[in-house]
Design an enzyme around this catalytic site. Sequence first.
Site, short mmCIF file in Angstrom:
data_model
loop_
_atom_site.label_atom_id
_atom_site.label_comp_id
_atom_site.label_asym_id
_atom_site.label_seq_id
_atom_site.Cartn_x
_atom_site.Cartn_y
_atom_site.Cartn_z
N ASP A 563 -0.68 12.99 52.84
CA ASP A 563 -1.68 12.04 53.31
C ASP A 563 -1.52 10.74 52.53
O ASP A 563 -0.91 10.71 51.46
CB ASP A 563 -3.09 12.59 53.06
CG ASP A 563 -3.45 13.69 54.04
OD1 ASP A 563 -2.84 13.74 55.11
OD2 ASP A 563 -4.34 14.50 53.72
N ASP A 871 -6.88 17.32 53.73
CA ASP A 871 -8.22 17.39 53.17
C ASP A 871 -9.30 17.69 54.20
O ASP A 871 -10.38 18.12 53.85
CB ASP A 871 -8.57 16.08 52.44
CG ASP A 871 -8.37 14.86 53.33
OD1 ASP A 871 -8.25 15.03 54.55
OD2 ASP A 871 -8.35 13.74 52.79
N ASP A 875 -7.17 19.73 59.38
CA ASP A 875 -5.85 19.90 58.76
C ASP A 875 -5.53 21.38 58.53
O ASP A 875 -4.40 21.71 58.17
CB ASP A 875 -5.79 19.18 57.40
CG ASP A 875 -5.73 17.67 57.56
OD1 ASP A 875 -5.14 17.22 58.55
OD2 ASP A 875 -6.25 16.96 56.68
#
Length: 1156
Positions: A563, A871, A875
Amino acid sequence: MAPQRGDLEAGENISTDLSRGANSSSGPFDIISTKNASIDILRRWRKAALVLNASRRFRYTLDLKKEEEKRKILSKIRAHAQVIWAAHLFKEAGNGVNGNAESHPPPTGDFGVSAGQISAITRDRDHNAFEELGGVKGVADALRTDTEKGIYGDDTDILKRKNAFGSNTYPQKKGRSFWMFLWEAWQDLTLIILMVAAVASLVLGMKTEGVKEGWYEGASIAFAVILVIVVTAISDYKQSLQFQNLNEEKRNIHLEVVRGGRRTDVSIYDIVAGDVIPLNIGDQVPADGILITGHSLAIDESSMTGESKIVQKSSREPFLMSGCKVADGSGTMLIKQDISRSKEHERISVLARESTIGMNGVGDLGNALRNYFFVDVNFPHASFAFFPVLALIFIDNITMIPPLTEPMFLKLSKAFTFMVTGVGINTEWGLLMASISEDNGEETPLQVRLNGVATFIGIVGLTVALLVLVVLLVRYFTGHTKNLDGSPQFKAGKTKPSTAVNGAVKILTVAVTIVVVAVPEGLPLAVTLTLAYSMRKMMRDKALVRRLSACETMGSATTICSDKTGTLTLNQMTVVEAYSGGKKMDLPDSKSQLPPILLSLLIEGIAQNTTGSVFVPEGGGDLEISGSPTEKAIIGWAIKLGMNFNAVRSESSVIHVFPFNSEKKKGGVALQLSDSQVHIHWKGAAEIVLDSCTKYVDASGNTVPLDQDKMSFYKKAIEDMACSSLRCVSIAYRTYDMDKVPADEQQLTQWMIPQDDLVLLAIIGIKDPCRPGVRDAVRLCQNAGVKVRMVTGDNPQTAKAIALECGILSSEEDAVEPNVIEGKVFREYPDSERGEIAEKISVMGRSSPNDKLLLVQALKKRGHVVAVTGDGTNDAPALHEADIGLSMGIQGTEVAKESSDIIILDDNFASVVKVVRWGRSVYANIQKFIQFQLTVNVAALVINVVSAMSSGEVPLNAVQLLWVNLIMDTLGALALATEPPTDHLMTRSPVGRREPLITNIMWRNLLVQAAYQVTVLLVLNFRGESILGLERETPQRATEVKNTLIFNAFVLCQIFNEFNARKPDEFNVFKGISKNHLFIGIIGITLVLQVIIVEFVGKFTSTVKLNWKQWLISVVIGFIGWPLAAVAKLIPVPQTPLHKFFTNMCNRRAKSSSHQ
């Protein structure tokens, strides 16, 4: 730096793995991933393993029988849970008819409701009792809490609540005691045989040689066996404690509660009845409670019911169960108490005692439960037929731990707040969790492969031991085994039976001891040892390992899909640019540049369309803003524009909420103003919200059409801000007719808030700087052969700018498709092309969670070992699918954490790189230990076999071999398996998942050392008397000195060789040794014990004191191993693994013979 060829710690080039694919398996021990391995595959390798002590060998692997039983029990408990409550309610109803209805005791103390009352209301979903108390307001008043500000929350208040309602814990079995590990260490078949042999030797020795002299040999063998058992048990017990501590960390969930009007971060342990808790995306409901306010709130209760059914929650159905997950909607909830302190405890206990089993199959369940509950399960006869699950958990003096969570995947995610009404054992989740014994066992691929190596070595060792046994017995009973004076030890018809039996026992003891040395039971456990050590150290590096196998799999990672926000960046956001009123604001926080109507609408939208909050200290001071970093930045900007957060929120009421969605990239809220007007506010990804706008508010406060020129102006503004690595957010609104808003609550929950024909209020640019050191961390990965890919929901231009800043993209020339790609473009590729495109991707912008999942699947199909960070709730599928799922400890939701393998506690990419380092260290340390252990195995076996077959005697007796085994097995593992990672590990290519455990470099090193040791010690064995100048000594004395020197030199060779094993492919074997205090300590302890064994306890070990010259000779023999190892490292080794060389040779011979 280019990788060196044949590097041990890096392994062979990963490309060989990529070409093979990731799913083929050629044997029971060739399992490249245990993450989703089937029970049948795991059972197959266990059956193929040669095991002498199953309880120890398989201790840290998954208990397959127990796992299957646990699944059955879970399903049966859930199946019969309703029967329990039905019978309970049936009995209560019967009591009510007879006028014996049970009443809860009146409230006492500081609270207006008793523990039993509030427990029954929530547990039984008793709407009548709930309304009698006054609904949410009445429950809150009874629990002395404010639905907005929460409880007062000082120490006295918390203590009163825990005393009245209990703590948020449930009982679980204590960990196994040291004595259990001691008992397991005794279970080794070879050690049992040795103890029997020791007893026989003790009895026969005392009978033939007298009590004074005859007890030494038997007692020394017994002591050596006991020492091995105790040291093994201590080592295993310490590992167990480490795993217990790590499990405590995994369970210790932290979340926000509202106390005194302020959001405070607390542990799940510290939640009490009356707490008001806001839960964010994908979080677990931490205790039983009541919904205060909510909008389209949906809860996934599958963890409790076993059914994948989303349950809608509202004022009509406000009861929330601990352990469930937020699936959709938003709201506020209130929390209950501990059943062990209430009348409810007594009622359920009595109910259970009076129960019996009246259903098919439940009797069998009772037998199975005896393995999982804390006390025995008794089912006395009674008149009610239901299953007494709850009877078993109310016992005293049990260690209390916080609730566990259960992994699951959710599609939607929103925030809500609730009031706690029940905690710990007084929740259904707590009861369920207390009923199940957690099994921490789990195999890792390396553990499985080491069992294969141990099995191979064990077969060789057993063969050698059997050969030695047969040779020695034949020589002994044919009279070829001589005494020191040359006379035969056995004469047919003349030797006493007891003497003959004693001689045979000694021979058997030697053979069995060879098996002890040869079968490395501790080899697979060395993986657990190094993993336990690594996991403890990784905690200091801000990484919490949830699955053991992930720790070693990271050593093979070829790509990391990371990310952006919070991982590569600091997650410290501030608004630095703003476009509003049709122009760019000179100062983004200058309200004088905005017309009043625009400022009012902007502040209204920011205050209401948010999951954040603002706390105003009563005594003055700085405002405290809470929420996600993006929300905090936007609220902070609005406060600078003059927003009074609480006052603005009180001016309108929320009709409906569409929380931010990672698919839609925006979130909205519908408001009813005091004059009954309806305003709908939207906020989200700048270009997506802008596309829905048809008007904007100009500098005069007028709403004007958004023409093509103005649209181009705003799009250019977004592009410019994105190129400056700013996160762009658009804020817009529209009016709506109240008549069109659904009046029915059910219809309102299904209402889609209008998101077209919007009026643009502002576009803001939020700065989130890169983390310090992230560029170095990315470069370290690239040097190590690990490609870093950025996968973000942000604008591709913003992602590209950050990627250039972090070093993921080396230059602007690289920032072209498909290196930089949008998620929607990637997902449109057909499967046949997607894999090839995935290889080239460095940055993916505007990606959805499904795009991340597609990328992971495409890379895995190409043979990559994929690590993924995540997070959010959405996901979870990608984290589950990846070889290693890395969730964020700060911003990550509970669902994401449960789906992950490792939690990065500080959300920092540099910590991810440290995990890679540790993963490679695990593999390298195991290889070091294998090299060391195999050298000892080969040398000891060859020396004893050659000596036995040539002279009928073995220079290394049973006690000495047991000491060698202790050095090699437990102490050697401790010394070598706990080597810290080095920078050297990160200059090489990833470790191939199919690379042979014993590499050509290892074969070279161990064969050179073993050949040297065997040669020197055999020369001493056959020519030792003359070489050492012992001709003048008596034959007995000369043999004793020679055998003692052989034993001493052999042990010292292993001590010196431990240094060589530290650096299998480096010349400087002392590099970094000062940092490994455990290694130095073990070497020191081994040396001291060796001196004591030789000089002071010779009676027990069959050794004699050596003079300083003989000690010097022993030391020199060991020392030569160092320069010899350096010279050996100059010998080149072929790239083709040794086993493949022999396989190919056999195949060629087979082909040639078939042609003939």
